[in-house]
Enzyme design. Structure first.
Site, short mmCIF file in Angstrom:
data_model
loop_
_atom_site.label_atom_id
_atom_site.label_comp_id
_atom_site.label_asym_id
_atom_site.label_seq_id
_atom_site.Cartn_x
_atom_site.Cartn_y
_atom_site.Cartn_z
N GLY A 10 0.83 -1.20 0.00
CA GLY A 10 0.00 0.00 0.00
C GLY A 10 0.87 1.25 0.00
CB ALA A 11 4.36 1.52 -1.08
CG ASP A 60 -5.49 -8.00 -4.88
OD1 ASP A 60 -5.33 -7.81 -3.65
OD2 ASP A 60 -6.59 -8.35 -5.36
CE1 TYR A 151 -9.38 -0.38 8.22
CE2 TYR A 151 -10.08 0.73 10.23
CZ TYR A 151 -9.16 0.56 9.20
OH TYR A 151 -8.02 1.33 9.17
CB ALA A 154 -9.77 -6.65 9.26
CE LYS A 155 -6.46 -1.77 9.48
NZ LYS A 155 -5.24 -2.02 8.67
P1 NAI Z 1 -4.96 4.99 1.76
O1 NAI Z 1 -6.31 4.54 1.31
O2 NAI Z 1 -4.65 6.45 1.60
O3 NAI Z 1 -3.82 4.13 1.05
C1 NAI Z 1 -3.92 2.74 1.00
C2 NAI Z 1 -3.05 2.21 -0.11
O4 NAI Z 1 -3.22 0.77 -0.14
C3 NAI Z 1 -3.46 2.73 -1.49
O5 NAI Z 1 -2.31 3.16 -2.19
C4 NAI Z 1 -4.13 1.54 -2.15
O6 NAI Z 1 -4.00 1.50 -3.57
C5 NAI Z 1 -3.38 0.37 -1.50
N1 NAI Z 1 -4.14 -0.88 -1.58
C6 NAI Z 1 -5.47 -1.05 -1.31
N2 NAI Z 1 -5.82 -2.32 -1.57
C7 NAI Z 1 -4.71 -2.97 -1.99
C8 NAI Z 1 -4.45 -4.30 -2.40
N3 NAI Z 1 -5.42 -5.23 -2.43
N4 NAI Z 1 -3.18 -4.63 -2.77
C9 NAI Z 1 -2.20 -3.69 -2.76
N5 NAI Z 1 -2.39 -2.41 -2.37
C10 NAI Z 1 -3.64 -2.06 -1.99
O7 NAI Z 1 -4.85 4.54 3.30
P2 NAI Z 1 -4.01 5.17 4.52
O8 NAI Z 1 -4.87 6.13 5.22
O9 NAI Z 1 -2.68 5.59 4.06
O10 NAI Z 1 -3.90 3.88 5.47
C11 NAI Z 1 -2.78 3.00 5.45
C12 NAI Z 1 -2.99 1.93 6.52
O11 NAI Z 1 -3.20 2.53 7.80
C13 NAI Z 1 -4.22 1.04 6.27
O12 NAI Z 1 -3.96 -0.27 6.69
C14 NAI Z 1 -5.27 1.67 7.18
O13 NAI Z 1 -6.26 0.74 7.52
C15 NAI Z 1 -4.40 2.07 8.36
N6 NAI Z 1 -5.00 3.13 9.17
C16 NAI Z 1 -5.26 4.37 8.65
C17 NAI Z 1 -5.81 5.36 9.46
C18 NAI Z 1 -6.11 6.73 8.95
O14 NAI Z 1 -6.70 7.53 9.71
N7 NAI Z 1 -5.76 7.09 7.72
C19 NAI Z 1 -6.16 5.08 10.85
C20 NAI Z 1 -5.84 3.75 11.29
C21 NAI Z 1 -5.28 2.82 10.48
#
Ligand code: NAI
Length: 250
Positions: A10-11, A60, A151, A154-155
């Protein structure tokens, strides 16, 4: 001197991109994994500006085949990974009576099953190489959140998986820890605001009021915690969940 190799899923954006940048600043070569390679262009360039190798890999992470191929490609192109950060995540928020099996499964697959798949692939490599650092992204939602049964489950599952990896990895020099963010400003939270018809600024203001430190999180706050667990010197820290949430009130 060879640099340690880190895989970050998810980089392409948000917290994942911040983790890539921080690990690059800390001297890691970085494999950026996301659904599309092109989406990683900016994050790859930012990492390369730190003087390390950075390459994007399309996968994925909820697909067993993709994960197997991706890990083999990373090892072939950059070398054996020392750090694995399971950061990819998605939301499909619905209250329980409205939660479809498809939305349940999609969220469990990307947030939890993917971490199992990558760890299963990388564990033997880390054992062979004499150790490694696994960091899994959980969330304060692991404690329960309205409209997020999938969610939250999962978490919370990520925490159980992490503790088990710590127990199984201990004697092999492999640590496993989880980072559980609170509200962080990313596209994910912007999309939550949009879906619920709330202005993002108002959501940020409300989350600021609900947080003891008086601000919301930035991706770099989370990357800082991940970098601590990823460090070679953190070998006595394992099985932990670090909440990086500014102490939410209530
Ligand atoms: P985001 O939605 O901005 O970025 C997530 C990235 O993961 C995207 O680049 C997306 O294309 C990629 N992704 C999604 N499904 C995928 C798959 N099947 N295979 C490969 N890549 C995939 O999310 P964000 O906010 O940066 O969150 C990152 C992590 O932190 C996640 O695990 C989220 O659940 C966790 N998190 C985020 C919080 C927040 O407030 N933003 C709070 C708590 C946890």
């Amino acid at each position: 001197m060879t640099r340690p190799v880190a895989i970050v899923t998810g980089a392409a954006r948000g917290i994942g991109a911040a983790i890539v940048l921080r690990l690059a600043q800390d001297g890691h070569d970085v494999a950026l994994v996301d659904l599309s390679r092109d989406a990683c262009d900016d994050a790859v360039a930012a990492a390369r500006d730190c003087g390390v190798q950075a390459r994007a890999f399309a996968a994925d992470v909820s697909s067993e085949t993709d994960v197997r191929r991706m890990v083999a490609e990373v090892e072939g192109e950059l070398g054996a990974p020392f750090v694995l950060v399971n950061n990819a995540g998605i939301l499909r928020d619905r209250t329980i009576a409205n939660l479809s099996v498809a939305d349940w499964s999609a969220v469990i697959d990307v947030n939890l099953k993917a971490a199992f798949l990558t760890c299963r692939e990388i564990f033997p490599i880390m054992r062979r190489e004499g150790g490694g650092r696994i960091v899994n992204l959980s969330s304060t939602a692991a404690l329960g959140t309205y409209g997020e049964a999938n969610y939250s489950a999962a978490k919370a599952g990520v925490i159980g998986l992490t503790r088990t990896l710590a127990i199984e990895g201990g004697r092999h020099g492999i640590t496993a820890n989880a980072v559980a963010p609170g509200f962080v400003v990313t596209d994910m939270t912007r999309e939550v605001a949009q879906r619920s018809g709330v202005k993002f600024d108002e959501m940020v203001a409300q989350m600021t009021r609900e947080t003891v430190v008086g601000r919301v999180g930035e991706p770099a706050d989370i990357a800082h915690a991940v970098a601590f667990f990823a460090d070679l010197r953190s070998s006595y820290v394992t099985g932990q969940t670090m909440y990086v949430a500014g102490a939410p009130r209530g």
